[in-house]
Design an enzyme around this catalytic site. Sequence first.
Site, PDB file in Angstrom:
ATOM      1  N   ASN A   1       0.868  -1.178   0.000  1.00 40.08           N
ATOM      2  CA  ASN A   1       0.000   0.000   0.000  1.00 40.08           C
ATOM      3  C   ASN A   1       0.904   1.226   0.000  1.00 40.08           C
ATOM      4  OD1 ASN A   1      -1.765   2.073   0.488  1.00 40.08           O
ATOM      5  ND2 ASN A   1      -2.332   1.413   2.553  1.00 40.08           N
TER       6      ASN A   1
ATOM      7  N   SER B   1       3.692  -2.249  10.164  1.00 38.78           N
ATOM      8  CA  SER B   1       5.149  -2.315  10.361  1.00 38.78           C
ATOM      9  C   SER B   1       5.768  -3.638   9.908  1.00 38.78           C
ATOM     10  CB  SER B   1       5.506  -2.021  11.820  1.00 38.78           C
ATOM     11  OG  SER B   1       5.153  -0.686  12.146  1.00 38.78           O
TER      12      SER B   1
ATOM     13  N   GLY C   1       2.780   2.213  10.793  1.00 38.95           N
ATOM     14  CA  GLY C   1       3.722   3.323  10.701  1.00 38.95           C
ATOM     15  C   GLY C   1       4.467   3.619  11.992  1.00 38.95           C
TER      16      GLY C   1
ATOM     17  N   GLU D   1      -5.109  -5.078  10.403  1.00 35.65           N
ATOM     18  CA  GLU D   1      -4.085  -4.055  10.614  1.00 35.65           C
ATOM     19  C   GLU D   1      -4.329  -3.371  11.952  1.00 35.65           C
ATOM     20  OE1 GLU D   1      -2.227  -2.761   6.651  1.00 35.65           O
ATOM     21  OE2 GLU D   1      -3.912  -1.443   7.011  1.00 35.65           O
TER      22      GLU D   1
ATOM     23  N   LYS E   1       0.062   4.334  -0.220  1.00 33.24           N
ATOM     24  CA  LYS E   1      -0.511   5.544   0.390  1.00 33.24           C
ATOM     25  C   LYS E   1      -0.285   6.738  -0.550  1.00 33.24           C
ATOM     26  CE  LYS E   1      -0.062   3.258   4.761  1.00 33.24           C
ATOM     27  NZ  LYS E   1       0.088   3.317   6.218  1.00 33.24           N
TER      28      LYS E   1
ATOM     29  N   HIS F   1      -9.505   1.200   4.994  1.00 35.02           N
ATOM     30  CA  HIS F   1      -8.210   1.327   5.668  1.00 35.02           C
ATOM     31  C   HIS F   1      -8.381   2.259   6.869  1.00 35.02           C
ATOM     32  CE1 HIS F   1      -4.059   2.466   6.453  1.00 35.02           C
ATOM     33  NE2 HIS F   1      -3.719   1.353   5.820  1.00 35.02           N
TER      34      HIS F   1
ATOM     35  N   GLU G   1      -6.715   4.626   7.940  1.00 35.37           N
ATOM     36  CA  GLU G   1      -6.506   6.057   7.641  1.00 35.37           C
ATOM     37  C   GLU G   1      -7.755   6.663   7.014  1.00 35.37           C
ATOM     38  OE1 GLU G   1      -2.801   5.582   5.515  1.00 35.37           O
ATOM     39  OE2 GLU G   1      -1.877   4.932   7.382  1.00 35.37           O
TER      40      GLU G   1
HETATM   41  P1  13P Z   1       3.285   0.371   7.592  1.00 30.72           P
HETATM   42  O1  13P Z   1       3.777  -0.913   6.982  1.00 30.72           O
HETATM   43  O2  13P Z   1       4.024   1.572   7.121  1.00 30.72           O
HETATM   44  O3  13P Z   1       3.181   0.255   9.084  1.00 30.72           O
HETATM   45  O4  13P Z   1       1.783   0.592   7.048  1.00 30.72           O
HETATM   46  C1  13P Z   1       0.868  -0.443   7.135  1.00 30.72           C
HETATM   47  C2  13P Z   1      -0.355  -0.109   6.368  1.00 30.72           C
HETATM   48  O5  13P Z   1      -1.108   0.780   6.725  1.00 30.72           O
HETATM   49  C3  13P Z   1      -0.632  -0.872   5.148  1.00 30.72           C
HETATM   50  O6  13P Z   1      -1.919  -0.639   4.677  1.00 30.72           O
END
Ligand code: 13P
Length: 251
Positions: free
Chosen positions: A10, A208, A171, A165, A12, A93, A95
């Site tokens: 992903n 992560s 992150g 997740e 982003k 997601h 976010e």
């Molecule tokens: P990270 O791998 O940067 O923690 O992000 C995970 C994520 O949100 C994947 O959709």
Amino acid sequence: MGKEYLIAGNWKMYKNAAESRAFVSDLAGTFTQVPGLAVAVFPPFTALAGLRSLDGKIKIGAQNMFYEEKGAFTGEISPLMLQELVDYVLIGHSERREIFKESDEDVNKKIRMALQFNLLPVLCVGETLQERETGKTRAKIERQLEKALHGVASRDSGKIIIAYEPIWAIGTGLNATPKQAQEVHHFIKGLWRELAPGQNLQILYGGSVKPENSLELLAQEDVAGVLVGGASLKIESFSAIIQNCVQLLKQ
Ligand code: 13P
């Protein structure tokens, strides 16, 4: 039949169209296809059309979509538009849920529309740190799944992929331990048997994921892939995660 894995990146809000094309071409050169492994990237919308003509070794997904087919919805992207460009679409997601205030009802409408337009939804669920620490992880995930699947025909739910997740792991550099991931995946599998009887389910772990922790996470019984954020932005780290999966499949 052995386990089917999906290693998904992903991206982003990173990489423009040219960078995305270069990345996908380069990544394709780093691995050979093996049965049981699918690799996908989820670039920003602006890169999707440019990736269509590239070798189909790497599947493409969108990071979001709206739940209407067309209309006066300034700034939105519909499943009808995505249908000609992608295989998968991320839905819900954390976010999107947190920053853009997407509700469980929005997520449900998106899941239903994605299925109607033959897109494979990757439904994201997961708890906050506070929910984990107060013992609410299972209740949260159960609610998210039940609401997301409301009104979805059982035969269609077999097309849904779930990404677990934990929000505290996204992150932060702090991944769920393989045991924590396995526990929740196992719980989700149990729920799925009630929510979608007889339907298979592939569950990815996200939060992560890096080359150093991916092998052990992927080795867990109910972990059938990973959804990688930060580490999917660099060829070296993303291809190392793919290689770990290849290694597991060869065992
Ligand atoms: P990270 O791998 O940067 O923690 O992000 C995970 C994520 O949100 C994947 O959709």
